[in-house]
Design a protein around this motif. Sequence first.
Motif, PDB file in Angstrom:
ATOM      1  N   PHE A 224       5.811   5.125   0.429  1.00 49.39           N
ATOM      2  CA  PHE A 224       5.005   5.629  -0.681  1.00 49.39           C
ATOM      3  C   PHE A 224       4.599   4.475  -1.609  1.00 49.39           C
ATOM      4  CE2 PHE A 224       7.144   9.534   0.651  1.00 49.39           C
ATOM      5  CZ  PHE A 224       6.094  10.448   0.617  1.00 49.39           C
ATOM      6  N   ASN A 225       5.561   3.576  -1.870  1.00 50.51           N
ATOM      7  CA  ASN A 225       5.234   2.390  -2.658  1.00 50.51           C
ATOM      8  C   ASN A 225       4.171   1.556  -1.957  1.00 50.51           C
ATOM      9  OD1 ASN A 225       6.748   2.017  -5.233  1.00 50.51           O
ATOM     10  ND2 ASN A 225       8.541   2.310  -3.924  1.00 50.51           N
ATOM     11  N   ALA A 226       4.298   1.437  -0.645  1.00 51.27           N
ATOM     12  CA  ALA A 226       3.323   0.678   0.133  1.00 51.27           C
ATOM     13  C   ALA A 226       1.938   1.316   0.046  1.00 51.27           C
ATOM     14  CB  ALA A 226       3.782   0.587   1.585  1.00 51.27           C
ATOM     15  N   ALA A 227       1.884   2.631   0.218  1.00 50.77           N
ATOM     16  CA  ALA A 227       0.605   3.351   0.175  1.00 50.77           C
ATOM     17  C   ALA A 227      -0.084   3.183  -1.176  1.00 50.77           C
ATOM     18  CB  ALA A 227       0.831   4.829   0.472  1.00 50.77           C
ATOM     19  N   SER A 228       0.701   3.132  -2.242  1.00 47.61           N
ATOM     20  CA  SER A 228       0.123   2.984  -3.579  1.00 47.61           C
ATOM     21  C   SER A 228      -0.523   1.615  -3.765  1.00 47.61           C
ATOM     22  CB  SER A 228       1.198   3.196  -4.652  1.00 47.61           C
ATOM     23  OG  SER A 228       2.102   2.099  -4.704  1.00 47.61           O
ATOM     24  N   SER A 233       1.660   1.868   6.649  1.00 44.25           N
ATOM     25  CA  SER A 233       3.039   1.776   7.122  1.00 44.25           C
ATOM     26  C   SER A 233       3.193   2.346   8.528  1.00 44.25           C
ATOM     27  CB  SER A 233       3.970   2.523   6.164  1.00 44.25           C
ATOM     28  OG  SER A 233       3.589   3.886   6.056  1.00 44.25           O
ATOM     29  N   PHE A 234       4.141   1.783   9.241  1.00 41.70           N
ATOM     30  CA  PHE A 234       4.611   2.339  10.508  1.00 41.70           C
ATOM     31  C   PHE A 234       6.024   2.817  10.218  1.00 41.70           C
ATOM     32  CE2 PHE A 234       6.610   2.502  14.563  1.00 41.70           C
ATOM     33  CZ  PHE A 234       5.623   2.741  15.514  1.00 41.70           C
ATOM     34  N   VAL A 235       6.180   4.142  10.133  1.00 46.21           N
ATOM     35  CA  VAL A 235       7.458   4.699   9.660  1.00 46.21           C
ATOM     36  C   VAL A 235       8.392   4.995  10.827  1.00 46.21           C
ATOM     37  CG1 VAL A 235       8.551   6.625   8.458  1.00 46.21           C
ATOM     38  CG2 VAL A 235       6.405   5.664   7.585  1.00 46.21           C
ATOM     39  N   ILE A 236       9.624   4.517  10.696  1.00 50.13           N
ATOM     40  CA  ILE A 236      10.685   4.845  11.641  1.00 50.13           C
ATOM     41  C   ILE A 236      11.660   5.761  10.917  1.00 50.13           C
ATOM     42  CG2 ILE A 236      12.594   3.941  13.013  1.00 50.13           C
ATOM     43  CD1 ILE A 236      10.999   1.336  13.293  1.00 50.13           C
ATOM     44  N   ALA A 237      11.746   6.996  11.366  1.00 43.61           N
ATOM     45  CA  ALA A 237      12.605   7.974  10.693  1.00 43.61           C
ATOM     46  C   ALA A 237      14.071   7.724  11.042  1.00 43.61           C
ATOM     47  CB  ALA A 237      12.200   9.383  11.107  1.00 43.61           C
ATOM     48  N   ASN A 238      14.841   7.315  10.041  1.00 42.97           N
ATOM     49  CA  ASN A 238      16.266   7.069  10.233  1.00 42.97           C
ATOM     50  C   ASN A 238      17.084   8.362  10.136  1.00 42.97           C
ATOM     51  OD1 ASN A 238      16.514   4.007  10.328  1.00 42.97           O
ATOM     52  ND2 ASN A 238      15.278   4.306   8.493  1.00 42.97           N
ATOM     53  N   GLU A 239      16.532   9.349   9.440  1.00 48.19           N
ATOM     54  CA  GLU A 239      17.195  10.642   9.271  1.00 48.19           C
ATOM     55  C   GLU A 239      16.185  11.747   9.597  1.00 48.19           C
ATOM     56  OE1 GLU A 239      20.304  10.697   8.673  1.00 48.19           O
ATOM     57  OE2 GLU A 239      20.718   8.721   7.825  1.00 48.19           O
ATOM     58  N   LYS A 247       5.242  12.500   8.782  1.00 49.05           N
ATOM     59  CA  LYS A 247       4.115  13.386   9.107  1.00 49.05           C
ATOM     60  C   LYS A 247       3.210  13.588   7.893  1.00 49.05           C
ATOM     61  CE  LYS A 247       6.322  15.990  12.860  1.00 49.05           C
ATOM     62  NZ  LYS A 247       6.849  17.301  13.290  1.00 49.05           N
ATOM     63  N   TYR A 248       3.826  13.680   6.721  1.00 50.63           N
ATOM     64  CA  TYR A 248       3.058  13.858   5.488  1.00 50.63           C
ATOM     65  C   TYR A 248       2.183  12.628   5.216  1.00 50.63           C
ATOM     66  CZ  TYR A 248       2.157  14.577   0.495  1.00 50.63           C
ATOM     67  OH  TYR A 248       1.570  14.730  -0.724  1.00 50.63           O
ATOM     68  N   LEU A 249       2.769  11.440   5.374  1.00 49.17           N
ATOM     69  CA  LEU A 249       2.012  10.202   5.165  1.00 49.17           C
ATOM     70  C   LEU A 249       0.899  10.053   6.195  1.00 49.17           C
ATOM     71  CD1 LEU A 249       5.057   7.914   4.374  1.00 49.17           C
ATOM     72  CD2 LEU A 249       3.157   8.370   2.813  1.00 49.17           C
ATOM     73  N   GLN A 250       1.165  10.524   7.408  1.00 48.29           N
ATOM     74  CA  GLN A 250       0.142  10.497   8.450  1.00 48.29           C
ATOM     75  C   GLN A 250      -1.037  11.394   8.069  1.00 48.29           C
ATOM     76  OE1 GLN A 250       1.328  11.994  12.333  1.00 48.29           O
ATOM     77  NE2 GLN A 250       0.177  10.369  13.344  1.00 48.29           N
ATOM     78  N   LYS A 253      -3.332   9.779   5.899  1.00 47.13           N
ATOM     79  CA  LYS A 253      -3.990   8.655   6.588  1.00 47.13           C
ATOM     80  C   LYS A 253      -3.594   7.305   6.000  1.00 47.13           C
ATOM     81  CE  LYS A 253      -7.921  11.428   8.081  1.00 47.13           C
ATOM     82  NZ  LYS A 253      -9.404  11.586   8.121  1.00 47.13           N
ATOM     83  N   VAL A 254      -2.314   7.211   5.630  1.00 47.69           N
ATOM     84  CA  VAL A 254      -1.808   5.932   5.131  1.00 47.69           C
ATOM     85  C   VAL A 254      -0.674   5.420   6.023  1.00 47.69           C
ATOM     86  CG1 VAL A 254      -2.473   6.362   2.750  1.00 47.69           C
ATOM     87  CG2 VAL A 254      -0.205   7.079   3.539  1.00 47.69           C
ATOM     88  N   SER A 255      -0.371   6.165   7.090  1.00 48.25           N
ATOM     89  CA  SER A 255       0.703   5.786   7.988  1.00 48.25           C
ATOM     90  C   SER A 255       0.368   6.198   9.411  1.00 48.25           C
ATOM     91  CB  SER A 255       2.002   6.451   7.542  1.00 48.25           C
ATOM     92  OG  SER A 255       3.058   6.095   8.391  1.00 48.25           O
TER      93      SER A 255
END
Length: 255
Positions: A224-228, A233-239, A247-250, A253-255
């Motif tokens: 989110f900080n990156a998108a601002s 971002s390429f997000v790797i879900a750790n949890e 999915k929300y960031l996708q 259209k920022v991830s």
Amino acid sequence: MLIISTFSSHKIGMGHFFRSLNLARQFNKKTLFLINKNKKCVKFLKNIKYEVVDYKKKNWEIKYIKKKTIWINDRLNTNLNHVKLLQNRDVFVVSIDDNGSGGKISNLNFAQNINITKINSAKKRKFLILKKVNSKRIWVRKKINSIMITLGGADTYNLTNKVIKKILSLNLNLKITVFVGPETNLSKNIIINKNIHYKFSVKNLENQMCFYDLIICGGGVTPFNAASQGLPSFVIANEKHEINTAKYLQKLKVS
């Protein structure tokens, strides 16, 4: 009085701590910052009024309760008895991304994860607690020449080296900088490569984002900080709950 109660460890990571710290800096003189015993957090608390708390101790909250207190919990999992104790003493309780039973009865919930459904929940993007940066650092990326990798302050599942190996296997001619958090064990197993540079325990990760074209990170606050800042971002879900964040960031259209 404003009390911000947070937690940091190798297992839970440092995202809650850093988010709470950003919030505390906004109110500074009016805030008491509560943190569990963690030596690696102390160096980030310069000019912050704080106390170390044993959250397992019975009724540890009572000594901090004063008239007209607002209490913010950013500890991932608070319990029912804790919040009831505060509310019975006229404390207004706010929870941030709280998956525990205490979060369900808090007076106000701020949910970064839009799929969390709770009473009195505020889920709009404008309520995200993000790091303020100079507007000159915000720009739209059109191509990728450099990548920053950060799997959190703890990298709980030791994914950083797996990500590095995967990128190297693609034979891409990219500049890669790996940001190693205070709670990680990576320093013992560093991969040496001419295209990889390491930075350890950076105090202000957000101020580094303007130098890169893509960030590979977990699904916490970081993307989110990156998108601002215009950084994709390429997000790797750790949890599991981070899958929803990705999915929300996708969708945005920022991830």
